[in-house]
Design an enzyme around this catalytic site. Structure first.
Site, PDB file in Angstrom:
ATOM      1  N   GLU A   1       2.973  -9.630  11.342  1.00 17.93           N
ATOM      2  CA  GLU A   1       2.608  -9.218   9.985  1.00 17.93           C
ATOM      3  C   GLU A   1       3.862  -8.792   9.201  1.00 17.93           C
ATOM      4  OE1 GLU A   1      -0.064  -5.918  10.188  1.00 17.93           O
ATOM      5  OE2 GLU A   1      -0.609  -6.000   8.063  1.00 17.93           O
TER       6      GLU A   1
ATOM      7  N   ASP B   1       0.768  -1.242   0.000  1.00 17.42           N
ATOM      8  CA  ASP B   1       0.000   0.000   0.000  1.00 17.42           C
ATOM      9  C   ASP B   1       0.805   1.302   0.000  1.00 17.42           C
ATOM     10  OD1 ASP B   1      -1.623  -2.144   0.446  1.00 17.42           O
ATOM     11  OD2 ASP B   1      -2.431  -1.442   2.348  1.00 17.42           O
TER      12      ASP B   1
HETATM   13  C1  9WN Z   1      -5.784  -2.865   2.330  1.00 17.56           C
HETATM   14  C2  9WN Z   1      -4.704  -7.898   4.335  1.00 17.56           C
HETATM   15  C3  9WN Z   1      -4.081  -6.765   3.536  1.00 17.56           C
HETATM   16  C4  9WN Z   1      -2.933  -7.240   2.641  1.00 17.56           C
HETATM   17  C5  9WN Z   1      -2.150  -6.082   2.038  1.00 17.56           C
HETATM   18  C6  9WN Z   1      -1.713  -5.159   3.166  1.00 17.56           C
HETATM   19  C7  9WN Z   1      -2.932  -4.678   3.957  1.00 17.56           C
HETATM   20  C8  9WN Z   1      -5.081  -3.473   3.552  1.00 17.56           C
HETATM   21  C9  9WN Z   1      -5.064  -2.474   4.690  1.00 17.56           C
HETATM   22  O1  9WN Z   1      -3.623  -5.798   4.479  1.00 17.56           O
HETATM   23  O2  9WN Z   1      -3.763  -3.880   3.123  1.00 17.56           O
HETATM   24  O3  9WN Z   1      -6.012  -3.855   1.376  1.00 17.56           O
HETATM   25  O4  9WN Z   1      -6.128  -2.236   5.263  1.00 17.56           O
HETATM   26  O5  9WN Z   1      -3.999  -1.931   5.026  1.00 17.56           O
HETATM   27  O6  9WN Z   1      -0.989  -4.085   2.671  1.00 17.56           O
HETATM   28  O7  9WN Z   1      -1.042  -6.572   1.329  1.00 17.56           O
HETATM   29  O8  9WN Z   1      -3.444  -8.030   1.606  1.00 17.56           O
HETATM   30  O9  9WN Z   1      -3.717  -8.614   5.017  1.00 17.56           O
END
Ligand code: 9WN
Length: 404
Positions: free
Chosen positions: A377, A155
Site C-alpha cells: 500500500e 487521511d
Molecule cells: C478511509 C482505500 C482508502 C484510500 C485512501 C486511504 C485509506 C480509508 C481508511 O484507504 O483511507 O477512506 O480506512 O484509512 O487513505 O486514500 O482511498 O484504499
C-alpha cells in the site's frame, strides 16, 4: 511475468462488478481507488475497467456527489468501520474523494473506444464536478473545500493537524483497521476520534454545509483542474467542441485560483478556510499541480520537488511529507511513506514539464518497489520497505499501466 503478478492481484480483488483496494483492510469499493484501478485494468480487461467506473457512478447521489465508499452487500457489516449503519446513507458513505474519474474514463476509452460508455458517463462526470463547484466553494474563491481528512485521500497528512485540533474526538467506537494493519503504520486513536466526530457531525447536518474542518487542498483542486481537462478531451471525442472549450476555461480558472490563494514561495499549501491562513506544511499534495501543463510556476515547484524536502530521484517514490520536517515519519501512512498513486501522478506531471529523465527514473523505481513489496500500500521512501496492506489494488493497477 510481472504483468501476470499485477493482473493476479486485480483478479483476486475483483468482486464481480468492482475491485476492492484490499481484501482485508478495505473490503468495499472506494472512489479514487476505482479510478486508478480502471487505469491499470484497461490494459488487461477493458470491459472490467468500464464496469468498475459504471458501478461507482451507479451510486452517484442526486446532488451529483460521488460517494467515497460504495459498500458491498455481500461483505459482513462489521468488516470495516465506519460501515453503512454509521453513515445511514443506504449503500454509501456521504463523503467524497479526489475527482480522478474523468481522467480514468478518458484513458479507458482511448485504450478501447466505446462511445456508449463515454456518452453514459459524460453527463454524470459533469454533474459530479458541478456538485464540487457549487456545494463546496466555502471560501468563495473558486476552490473546492474538503470537509473531512478522508476526502483528501491523504487521511493523516500533517497538513490536517492544525484544522483537526479544533475537533473534539469521539469515543466509544471500535476500529476495525487495527485487526489488519500495524498500529504504528496507521493513523493514531486520537486522529480516529476526530475523524469519527467530523463524519457524524456532517451526517447529522444531512451531509450539507461546513463544520470545523474546512480546507482548500492543493491536491484535490489540482486533480479537479486536471479532471476538467480530461472532460474537455471527452467532450471533443463526443463532438462537442463548445463544451470542451468550457471545460478548458474551468480548468484554467481553478489553476488561477490555486496560484492566487495557495501558492507561496515555491510551493502549493493547503488553506484553512476557518482561519483564512495557509497551513505551512510541505506535503505531497502540493506537488500535484505539476499535473497542469500550463503551470507558470512549474520551474519553482520542480526545484522544491528535487530539493531536500522531497529529494525526487534520490529516494523511493514521492515522500508524502517533507523529509526535513519534525513530523516526518517514514512508516506512518500519509506522514512520510511513498504511495504509488502519488508517484504515478507526479510522473505524469514531470512528463508534462519535459523532465523525461526524472520521470523514467521514477517509473522504474515505482515498478521495482511494487514488485519487490508484493504491491504494498505504501513504502518507506528511505529504505523502500513495504508497509500497510499487500496486494493493494491501485499499486498493482498502476504498475500495469507503467509496464504498458
Ligand atoms: C478511509 C482505500 C482508502 C484510500 C485512501 C486511504 C485509506 C480509508 C481508511 O484507504 O483511507 O477512506 O480506512 O484509512 O487513505 O486514500 O482511498 O484504499
Amino acid at each position: 511475468m510481472d504483468v501476470t503478478r499485477a493482473t493476479a492481484v486485480l483478479d483476486g480483488n475483483w468482486l464481480g462488478s468492482s475491485t476492492v483496494p484490499s481484501r482485508s483492510l478495505y473490503p468495499h469499493q472506494w472512489s479514487w481507488d476505482s479510478a486508478f484501478i480502471a487505469i491499470g485494468l484497461r490494459h488487461r480487461a477493458p470491459a472490467r475497467a468500464r464496469r468498475e467506473l459504471l458501478t461507482l457512478f451507479s451510486a452517484q447521489w442526486r446532488d451529483g456527489r460521488v460517494p467515497h465508499i460504495l459498500f458491498d452487500p455481500g461483505t459482513p457489516a462489521d468488516a470495516y468501520f465506519p460501515g453503512p449503519s454509521f453513515w445511514r446513507a443506504g449503500r454509501t458513505s456521504g463523503l467524497v474523494q479526489p475527482p480522478v474519474h474523468a481522467r480514468a474514463v478518458l484513458a479507458v476509452h482511448r485504450t478501447e473506444p466505446d462511445r456508449t460508455f463515454l456518452a453514459t458517463l459524460y453527463p454524470k462526470l459533469r454533474a459530479w464536478h458541478e456538485y464540487l463547484r457549487t456545494h463546496r466553494d466555502a471560501g468563495g474563491r473558486g476552490l473546492v473545500a474538503i470537509v473531512h481528512p478522508w476526502e483528501s485521500g491523504m487521511d493523516n497528512s500533517p497538513a490536517w493537524d492544525g484544522p483537526l485540533a479544533r475537533v473534539t474526538p469521539s469515543t466509544g467506537f471500535v476500529r476495525r483497521d487495527l485487526d489488519h494493519g500495524a498500529a504504528a503504520d496507521r493513523p493514531s486513536d486520537d486522529d480516529y476520534g476526530r475523524y469519527v466526530r467530523l463524519a457524524s457531525d456532517y451526517r447529522d447536518r444531512g451531509y450539507t454545509g461546513f463544520g470545523e474542518f474546512v480546507v482548500e487542498d492543493p491536491g484535490f483542486n489540482a486533480l479537479l483542474a486536471d479532471a476538467e481537462l480530461a472532460l474537455a478531451g471527452i467532450a471533443d471525442e463526443l463532438g462537442l467542441p463548445a463544451a470542451a472549450a468550457t471545460h478548458r476555461e474551468s480548468a484554467a480558472r481553478v489553476a488561477k485560483a490555486m496560484q492566487e490563494t495557495l501558492w507561496d514561495d515555491g510551493f502549493f499549501f493547503a488553506r484553512d478556510v476557518r482561519t483564512g491562513r495557509r497551513v505551512p506544511e510541505y506535503t505531497c499534495a502540493g506537488l500535484l499541480p505539476l499535473l497542469l501543463p500550463d503551470l507558470a510556476v512549474a520551474p519553482a515547484l520542480l526545484a522544491t520537488a528535487t530539493g531536500p524536502r522531497f529529494r525526487l530521484g534520490h529516494v523511493h517514490g514521492v515522500p508524502s511529507h517533507d523529509l526535513t520536517a519534525p513530523a516526518f515519519d517514514p512508516g506512518r501512512y500519509w506522514r512520510g511513506p511513498s504511495w504509488a498513486n502519488v508517484g504515478w501522478l507526479v510522473r505524469q506531471g514531470l512528463l508534462h514539464h519535459g523532465e523525461h529523465t526524472l520521470a523514467e527514473h521514477l517509473r522504474a523505481d515505482l515498478v521495482e518497489t511494487a514488485l519487490r513489496t508484493d504491491f504494498a500500500e505504501y513504502v518507506d521512501p528511505l529504505t523502500g520497505a513495504g508497509h500497510g496492506a499487500r496486494s493493494f489494488g491501485w499499486t498493482a493497477a498502476l504498475t500495469l499501466d507503467l509496464l504498458a
